[in-house]
Design a protein around this motif. Structure first.
Motif, PDB file in Angstrom:
ATOM      1  N   CYS B  54      52.984  95.166  87.327  1.00 35.94           N
ATOM      2  CA  CYS B  54      51.599  95.301  86.894  1.00 35.94           C
ATOM      3  C   CYS B  54      50.692  94.316  86.832  1.00 35.94           C
ATOM      4  CB  CYS B  54      51.144  96.632  85.760  1.00 35.94           C
ATOM      5  SG  CYS B  54      51.938  97.982  85.287  1.00 35.94           S
ATOM      6  N   ARG B  64      54.151  91.153  92.176  1.00 32.37           N
ATOM      7  CA  ARG B  64      52.450  90.823  92.029  1.00 32.37           C
ATOM      8  C   ARG B  64      51.658  92.047  91.808  1.00 32.37           C
ATOM      9  NH1 ARG B  64      51.506  85.138  93.031  1.00 32.37           N
ATOM     10  NH2 ARG B  64      48.811  85.417  92.835  1.00 32.37           N
ATOM     11  N   GLY B  65      52.247  93.235  90.596  1.00 27.31           N
ATOM     12  CA  GLY B  65      51.644  94.201  90.930  1.00 27.31           C
ATOM     13  C   GLY B  65      49.926  94.228  90.773  1.00 27.31           C
ATOM     14  N   GLY B  66      50.118  95.610  91.082  1.00 26.51           N
ATOM     15  CA  GLY B  66      48.361  95.504  91.375  1.00 26.51           C
ATOM     16  C   GLY B  66      47.684  96.557  90.082  1.00 26.51           C
ATOM     17  N   LEU B  67      48.788  97.543  89.526  1.00 22.39           N
ATOM     18  CA  LEU B  67      48.260  98.241  88.560  1.00 22.39           C
ATOM     19  C   LEU B  67      47.109  97.989  87.469  1.00 22.39           C
ATOM     20  CD1 LEU B  67      47.905 101.417  87.798  1.00 22.39           C
ATOM     21  CD2 LEU B  67      50.123 100.943  86.626  1.00 22.39           C
TER      22      LEU B  67
END
Lengths: 312, 130
Positions: B54, B64-67
């Motif tokens: 996230c 490389r989470g975007g949440l």
């Protein structure tokens, strides 16, 4: 491949080491001849440049070695795809970027569906039918067997054999698109009796007309997540046995909570990664077919993740 | 890390945490004074526990989470989740049980031992890239 955990991968490892040894020997021979050509005595250099050397070392010996290797390699590897007919049958279908898994009965009918994780018995070979539903993929579990291409319109067969119970990692080994390297796989080998029990359980869950995977807990989030799964449209692509969700274009989620990994063998399967995957799977695996559900609120993501975790 | 006695850090972060929650006098103390920590272990845990699914971290290439918020310069940030002072004690509680401190967050509680929580806290507080 250099750490084989079964007789089939053992074969591959032996072949690899023989090739490496042979290559080293030839490399040293070439180095030695070069040294002779540069610094050797006149008689030696004359002999090295003679027609006899060219005939033997340039033609007859290499052709002989290649022929023997081909014959030996072919017979050695033949066992990896020869079937006895009594092996448990499974089917794995390559998809952009995940794997559909089916357990088959003797007649080749699907008795249980799953995704991204293959459960096999230890101590005996199983046969896996390799198909593709889009482009060419390649199935490779280095510790358990050879590598097999999945070609659209064709069924290839590959045997896997684990000596011991354990968890083995796999990987798509044929470039299939941008997130190809993020297309992993998990093979779980059980003790033989455990595996029989496990498969019987899966068959029952798959055949049940009544919802089996509906959690009986009073967990509010789980119940809410269950409703959301339909409302948010997840059921259009995903199937959960025993519920109205019967979509077949995405991974089967009937047992998603019990899987070891998320996103096809690439992330640990936890509440946190489930939330991250549902909310923004595109940043984790770019161009996978599941859109990022940015429109869902924090509480909705939590509820969905709780529901996913409860599907065991 | 900057500790002198074995028990010294304990009351110190507790006091810092409480002060941070009730008062906002002066610049917050953001030095990672959480005792003996292992930054490399903290970074490893961030990947193993799935935090990176996230959040983006400067030294984690994938995922490389975007949440969740980008944490590449988290150490310079004044607030955690936009509402809690970014101090070691608070952060340590937050990463273990975010929903208890910030109701309504999408971040779940994450199982970490005391030492693991210290390692991750120290790792997060030294993120100062950009």
């Amino acid at each position: 491949m250099l750490d084989p955990q079964g007789p089939l991968s053992n074969t591959v490892t032996t072949l690899a080491w023989v090739l490496i040894a042979l290559m080293t020997a030839i490399f040293l021979l070439v180095c030695a001849s070069m040294w002779v050509a540069l610094y050797g005595s006149d008689t030696l250099r004359e002999r090295l440049g003679g027609e006899k050397v060219v005939r033997w070392f340039g033609l007859i010996i290499p052709a002989g070695i290649l022929f023997l290797l081909l014959a030996w390699g072919t017979t050695m590897v033949a066992g990896m795809t020869t079937l006895r007919g009594d092996e448990p049958r499974m089917r794995v279908a390559g998809n952009i970027y995940w794997w559909r898994v089916s357990y088959l009965d003797d007649a080749g009918r699907e008795v249980a569906a799953d995704a991204n994780e293959l459960h096999i018995p230890a101590g005996r070979p199983v046969v896996v039918e390799m198909v593709s539903e889009d482009v060419i993929h390649s199935f490779w579990v280095p510790k358990l067997g050879g590598k097999m291409d999945m070609i659209p319109g064709r069924v290839n067969r590959l045997k896997l054999h684990a000596d011991r119970a354990g968890v083995y990692g796999g990987q798509c080994a044929e470039f299939c698109g941008g997130a190809h390297s993020l297309m992993g796989f998990v093979v779980v080998a059980h003790e033989a009796a455990d595996w029989e029990r496990w498969l019987a359980g899966r068959r029952a869950a798959s055949a049940a007309a009544v919802p089996t995977s509906v959690p009986s807990t009073g967990d509010v989030d789980v119940q809410r997540g269950r409703r959301l799964f339909g409302d948010a449209g997840c059921a259009a692509c995903h199937r959960i046995a025993g519920t109205p969700a019967q979509g077949l274009s995405g991974p089967d989620l009937t047992h998603v909570g019990s899987r070891l990994s998320l996103g096809a063998g690439i992330l640990p399967n936890t509440r946190a990664t489930l939330i991250g995957w549902i909310g923004d799977s595109q940043s984790i695996k770019p161009n996978n077919r599941m859109p990022s559900y940015r429109s869902l609120g924090a509480d909705e993501l939590r509820a969905l993740a709780a529901y996913m975790e409860s599907l065991r | 890390m900057v500790d002198d006695s074995a028990l010294g850090w304990w009351p110190r972060w507790l006091v810092t945490a409480c002060l941070g929650l009730v008062a906002c006098d002066g610049p917050p103390d953001r030095a990672p004074s959480v005792g003996d920590v292992d930054l490399a272990r903290g970074r490893q845990l961030v990947v193993e526990k799935g935090c990176a699914a996230c959040h983006a971290f400067p030294d984690v290439r994938w995922p490389r989470g975007g949440l969740g918020p980008d944490l590449q310069a988290f150490g310079r940030q004044g607030l955690i989740a936009g509402q809690l002072p970014n101090q070691p004690g608070v952060l340590m509680q937050f990463i273990r049980n975010a929903p208890a401190l910030v109701p309504g967050t999408a971040m779940p509680a994450i199982a970490l031992s005391d030492q693991e929580a210290r390692d991750v806290t120290a790792y997060l507080l030294q993120l100062k890239s950009r």
